[in-house]
Design an enzyme around this catalytic site. Structure first.
Site, PDB file in Angstrom:
ATOM      1  N   ASP A   1      36.297  36.715  40.691  1.00 29.74           N
ATOM      2  CA  ASP A   1      35.354  36.017  41.559  1.00 29.74           C
ATOM      3  C   ASP A   1      35.255  37.003  42.866  1.00 29.74           C
ATOM      4  OD1 ASP A   1      37.591  35.396  42.874  1.00 29.74           O
ATOM      5  OD2 ASP A   1      36.730  33.608  43.572  1.00 29.74           O
TER       6      ASP A   1
ATOM      7  N   ASP B   1      41.721  36.334  36.707  1.00 27.57           N
ATOM      8  CA  ASP B   1      42.141  36.238  38.193  1.00 27.57           C
ATOM      9  C   ASP B   1      42.508  34.835  38.320  1.00 27.57           C
ATOM     10  OD1 ASP B   1      42.345  36.537  40.996  1.00 27.57           O
ATOM     11  OD2 ASP B   1      40.234  35.813  41.327  1.00 27.57           O
TER      12      ASP B   1
END
Length: 206
Positions: free
Chosen positions: A177, A12
């Site tokens: 996250d 990410d």
């Protein structure tokens, strides 16, 4: 982190590679007079307006006009962009250096829910810091949601990355996250790493 039986790492962007502080954007919009911005957007939830921006269904100008209509406030487009970009922090070079080191053993990809306004801002940051080549060369392929017309945690976005690159899901590690994105990746069979607050990939993937 045990990387045995892994041949691919998918990262990410926000909160994993670039520092992000969602509170700064909320505070910036509050200063413009938007008191309920946290109801429209947060890390865990966002309104359809932001979904449309992140999947390329609306342009930045359409985003700005809709936001002004929703908030019933006259706002300057530059103030909107500055507030929206306020969450974006620095990209620590040590993270990019780590990914470059990992490239000798693993295929590396970036998969990000993002939008044109943020990417324009980040491109300027990378140019200013002389990091543009270091950033893009860290990955075999960079995937942005607004270009793909899909966004995490939709399983389709993960399947697209898998199909495009002939990946074996069970040999992929996906790092994010946001827990909802972790759940989406898990549905494909990928191994996952939830990067909780305070964690850094440079500590976990030495």
């Amino acid at each position: 982190m045990d990387l045995d039986n892994i041949d691919t790492i998918i990262f990410d962007f926000g909160g994993v590679i670039i520092n992000v502080d969602y509170g700064k954007t909320q505070l910036a919009f509050e200063k413009l007079g938007i008191r309920n911005f946290d109801e429209l957007y947060s890390q865990a939830h966002q309104s359809k307006l932001f979904d449309k921006l992140e999947t390329g269904q609306i342009s930045p100008s359409e985003f700005r006009e809709t936001l002004k209509h929703l908030c019933k406030i006259r706002l300057d487009e530059h103030a909107i962009d500055a507030s929206w970009n306020a969450m974006l922090g620095e990209i620590p070079i040590k993270r990019l250096e780590l990914i470059h080191a990992l490239k000798s053993r693993y295929r590396t990809f970036l998969l990000s829910n993002t939008n044109v306004i943020h990417i324009r801002f980040i491109e300027k940051y990378l140019d200013r810091e002389g990091m543009k080549n270091l950033f893009y060369s860290a990955f075999e392929q960079v995937y942005f949601s607004y270009e793909m017309k899909l966004r995490k945690p939709d399983i389709g976005i993960f399947e697209k990355v898998i199909e495009d690159n002939n990946l074996i899901p069970e040999k992929c590690l996906f790092i994010d996250d946001s827990i909802q994105h972790i759940h989406g990746a898990s549905e494909t069979g990928m191994k996952t790493l939830f990067l909780e607050k305070g964690m850094d990939i440079t500590d976990l993937l030495k």
